[in-house]
Design a protein around this motif. Structure first.
Motif, PDB file in Angstrom:
ATOM      1  N   PRO A   1       0.823  -1.211   0.000  1.00 17.79           N
ATOM      2  CA  PRO A   1       0.000   0.000   0.000  1.00 17.79           C
ATOM      3  C   PRO A   1       0.856   1.260   0.000  1.00 17.79           C
ATOM      4  O   PRO A   1       2.000   1.249   0.464  1.00 17.79           O
ATOM      5  CB  PRO A   1      -0.781  -0.115   1.312  1.00 17.79           C
ATOM      6  CG  PRO A   1       0.092  -0.939   2.190  1.00 17.79           C
ATOM      7  CD  PRO A   1       0.843  -1.877   1.295  1.00 17.79           C
ATOM      8  N   LYS A   2       0.297   2.333  -0.510  1.00 18.34           N
ATOM      9  CA  LYS A   2       0.990   3.628  -0.477  1.00 18.34           C
ATOM     10  C   LYS A   2       0.960   4.153   0.957  1.00 18.34           C
ATOM     11  O   LYS A   2       0.067   3.814   1.724  1.00 18.34           O
ATOM     12  CB  LYS A   2       0.276   4.618  -1.393  1.00 18.34           C
ATOM     13  CG  LYS A   2       0.558   4.376  -2.859  1.00 18.34           C
ATOM     14  CD  LYS A   2       0.084   5.559  -3.707  1.00 18.34           C
ATOM     15  CE  LYS A   2       0.615   5.469  -5.126  1.00 18.34           C
ATOM     16  NZ  LYS A   2       0.091   4.300  -5.875  1.00 18.34           N
ATOM     17  N   GLY A   3       1.947   4.971   1.298  1.00 17.72           N
ATOM     18  CA  GLY A   3       1.930   5.632   2.585  1.00 17.72           C
ATOM     19  C   GLY A   3       2.641   4.878   3.690  1.00 17.72           C
ATOM     20  O   GLY A   3       2.803   5.399   4.786  1.00 17.72           O
ATOM     21  N   VAL A   4       3.059   3.633   3.417  1.00 20.91           N
ATOM     22  CA  VAL A   4       3.833   2.881   4.421  1.00 20.91           C
ATOM     23  C   VAL A   4       5.247   2.726   3.864  1.00 20.91           C
ATOM     24  O   VAL A   4       5.419   2.253   2.737  1.00 20.91           O
ATOM     25  CB  VAL A   4       3.200   1.496   4.694  1.00 20.91           C
ATOM     26  CG1 VAL A   4       3.993   0.736   5.743  1.00 20.91           C
ATOM     27  CG2 VAL A   4       1.754   1.645   5.141  1.00 20.91           C
ATOM     28  N   PRO A   5       6.275   3.144   4.627  1.00 21.54           N
ATOM     29  CA  PRO A   5       7.636   3.082   4.088  1.00 21.54           C
ATOM     30  C   PRO A   5       8.094   1.655   3.775  1.00 21.54           C
ATOM     31  O   PRO A   5       7.738   0.715   4.482  1.00 21.54           O
ATOM     32  CB  PRO A   5       8.508   3.702   5.192  1.00 21.54           C
ATOM     33  CG  PRO A   5       7.632   3.923   6.358  1.00 21.54           C
ATOM     34  CD  PRO A   5       6.206   3.768   5.946  1.00 21.54           C
ATOM     35  N   VAL A   6       8.853   1.554   2.691  1.00 20.98           N
ATOM     36  CA  VAL A   6       9.292   0.264   2.149  1.00 20.98           C
ATOM     37  C   VAL A   6      10.817   0.245   2.106  1.00 20.98           C
ATOM     38  O   VAL A   6      11.436   1.224   1.677  1.00 20.98           O
ATOM     39  CB  VAL A   6       8.713   0.082   0.723  1.00 20.98           C
ATOM     40  CG1 VAL A   6       9.318  -1.123   0.028  1.00 20.98           C
ATOM     41  CG2 VAL A   6       7.188  -0.028   0.772  1.00 20.98           C
ATOM     42  N   PHE A   7      11.422  -0.855   2.556  1.00 22.18           N
ATOM     43  CA  PHE A   7      12.882  -0.961   2.593  1.00 22.18           C
ATOM     44  C   PHE A   7      13.332  -2.286   1.993  1.00 22.18           C
ATOM     45  O   PHE A   7      12.809  -3.335   2.357  1.00 22.18           O
ATOM     46  CB  PHE A   7      13.382  -0.835   4.039  1.00 22.18           C
ATOM     47  CG  PHE A   7      12.968   0.452   4.691  1.00 22.18           C
ATOM     48  CD1 PHE A   7      13.741   1.596   4.544  1.00 22.18           C
ATOM     49  CD2 PHE A   7      11.772   0.531   5.393  1.00 22.18           C
ATOM     50  CE1 PHE A   7      13.335   2.803   5.112  1.00 22.18           C
ATOM     51  CE2 PHE A   7      11.349   1.736   5.961  1.00 22.18           C
ATOM     52  CZ  PHE A   7      12.137   2.870   5.824  1.00 22.18           C
ATOM     53  N   LYS A   8      14.293  -2.194   1.089  1.00 23.67           N
ATOM     54  CA  LYS A   8      14.834  -3.412   0.458  1.00 23.67           C
ATOM     55  C   LYS A   8      15.386  -4.355   1.515  1.00 23.67           C
ATOM     56  O   LYS A   8      15.246  -5.568   1.416  1.00 23.67           O
ATOM     57  CB  LYS A   8      15.937  -3.043  -0.529  1.00 23.67           C
ATOM     58  CG  LYS A   8      15.388  -2.655  -1.885  1.00 23.67           C
ATOM     59  CD  LYS A   8      16.473  -2.780  -2.942  1.00 23.67           C
ATOM     60  CE  LYS A   8      15.994  -2.617  -4.377  1.00 23.67           C
ATOM     61  NZ  LYS A   8      14.581  -2.547  -4.638  1.00 23.67           N
TER      62      LYS A   8
ATOM     63  N   ASN B   1      17.016   2.685   9.277  1.00 24.91           N
ATOM     64  CA  ASN B   1      17.624   3.326  10.433  1.00 24.91           C
ATOM     65  C   ASN B   1      16.514   3.599  11.455  1.00 24.91           C
ATOM     66  O   ASN B   1      15.659   4.445  11.252  1.00 24.91           O
ATOM     67  CB  ASN B   1      18.288   4.638   9.982  1.00 24.91           C
ATOM     68  CG  ASN B   1      18.994   5.343  11.126  1.00 24.91           C
ATOM     69  OD1 ASN B   1      18.757   5.055  12.300  1.00 24.91           O
ATOM     70  ND2 ASN B   1      19.871   6.259  10.779  1.00 24.91           N
ATOM     71  N   MET B   2      16.557   2.833  12.551  1.00 28.08           N
ATOM     72  CA  MET B   2      15.523   2.913  13.567  1.00 28.08           C
ATOM     73  C   MET B   2      15.360   4.332  14.126  1.00 28.08           C
ATOM     74  O   MET B   2      14.249   4.798  14.362  1.00 28.08           O
ATOM     75  CB  MET B   2      15.886   1.956  14.706  1.00 28.08           C
ATOM     76  CG  MET B   2      14.706   1.252  15.292  1.00 28.08           C
ATOM     77  SD  MET B   2      15.191  -0.179  16.268  1.00 28.08           S
ATOM     78  CE  MET B   2      16.176   0.574  17.522  1.00 28.08           C
ATOM     79  N   GLU B   3      16.495   4.999  14.324  1.00 31.49           N
ATOM     80  CA  GLU B   3      16.474   6.361  14.890  1.00 31.49           C
ATOM     81  C   GLU B   3      15.635   7.300  14.023  1.00 31.49           C
ATOM     82  O   GLU B   3      15.033   8.239  14.522  1.00 31.49           O
ATOM     83  CB  GLU B   3      17.899   6.927  14.977  1.00 31.49           C
ATOM     84  CG  GLU B   3      18.904   6.028  15.681  1.00 31.49           C
ATOM     85  CD  GLU B   3      18.701   5.988  17.189  1.00 31.49           C
ATOM     86  OE1 GLU B   3      18.246   7.004  17.740  1.00 31.49           O
ATOM     87  OE2 GLU B   3      18.988   4.929  17.796  1.00 31.49           O
ATOM     88  N   LYS B   4      15.636   7.036  12.725  1.00 31.02           N
ATOM     89  CA  LYS B   4      14.922   7.919  11.805  1.00 31.02           C
ATOM     90  C   LYS B   4      13.454   7.557  11.678  1.00 31.02           C
ATOM     91  O   LYS B   4      12.631   8.411  11.390  1.00 31.02           O
ATOM     92  CB  LYS B   4      15.572   7.863  10.412  1.00 31.02           C
ATOM     93  CG  LYS B   4      16.859   8.651  10.332  1.00 31.02           C
ATOM     94  CD  LYS B   4      17.345   8.751   8.886  1.00 31.02           C
ATOM     95  CE  LYS B   4      18.689   9.460   8.822  1.00 31.02           C
ATOM     96  NZ  LYS B   4      19.454   9.028   7.645  1.00 31.02           N
TER      97      LYS B   4
ATOM     98  N   ALA C   1       8.839   8.234  21.309  1.00 28.94           N
ATOM     99  CA  ALA C   1       8.405   7.513  22.512  1.00 28.94           C
ATOM    100  C   ALA C   1       8.823   6.037  22.442  1.00 28.94           C
ATOM    101  O   ALA C   1       9.198   5.437  23.459  1.00 28.94           O
ATOM    102  CB  ALA C   1       6.899   7.621  22.678  1.00 28.94           C
ATOM    103  N   SER C   2       8.785   5.467  21.241  1.00 26.44           N
ATOM    104  CA  SER C   2       9.170   4.065  21.074  1.00 26.44           C
ATOM    105  C   SER C   2      10.677   3.891  21.229  1.00 26.44           C
ATOM    106  O   SER C   2      11.144   2.916  21.819  1.00 26.44           O
ATOM    107  CB  SER C   2       8.727   3.557  19.699  1.00 26.44           C
ATOM    108  OG  SER C   2       7.325   3.571  19.611  1.00 26.44           O
TER     109      SER C   2
END
Ligand SMILES: [Zn+2]
Ligand SMILES: [Zn+2]
Length: 153
Positions: free
Chosen positions: A124-131, A135-138, A143-144
């Motif tokens: 779906p659009k709007g959810v970031p996708v990573f190969k 980077n968790m910090e980003k 709060a998490s």
């Protein structure tokens, strides 16, 4: 919290409740997750172990080998073998809950390891996708990140 985050295995021998929302929910398309779930991906809610409260029964840990050499324990119902959560690397304090076992499954906040995503799965659009990973910090909410840091793992 509005709705209690309750979940269970298929047969109902194991029931649980999350006493907080997961810090983050990943949808993982890696080949290990595909084989272990015998499906297209796994949806994991990353959460503190202390927020996973058993309501009924107790899952059994099945240990999986990993490339990193750290064992990956999958906790399954001893009766119906539904996978409920994972402990990656025996860190104990942190769990990866299979959020599809929740009565109201939470949506993924990121798609990871899409390099091995099955070609017929459309994201779906709007959810970031990573190969691979991110980077968790980003990506994680502040709060998490704070909750994660408090675990010291
Ligand atoms: Zn069961
Ligand atoms: Zn995976």
């Amino acid at each position: 919290m509005a709705k209690p985050l309750t979940g269970r295995c298929f047969c109902g021998a194991v029931k649980y409740q999350l006493t907080a929302k997961p810090m983050f929910v990943n949808c993982c398309h890696c080949t290990d997750c595909q084989r272990q779930t015998s499906s297209a991906f796994a949806i994991n809610g990353v959460i503190e172990e202390r927020h996973v409260k058993l309501v009924k029964g107790k899952p059994v840990a099945i240990s999986m080998k990993t490339d990193s050499g750290h064992p990956h324990d999958i906790y399954r119902c001893g009766e119906c073998q539904t996978a409920l959560w994972s402990d990656y690397g025996r860190r104990k304090a942190i769990r990866f809950v299979r959020v599809a076992t929740l009565d109201n499954p939470l949506p993924p906040q990121a798609h990871i390891f899409t390099r091995s995503k099955l070609p017929w799965v459309t994201l779906p659009k709007g959810v970031p996708v990573f190969k691979v990973y991110y980077n968790m910090e980003k990506l994680w909410p502040a709060a998490s990140l704070k909750r994660r840091a408090a675990l010291g793992v």
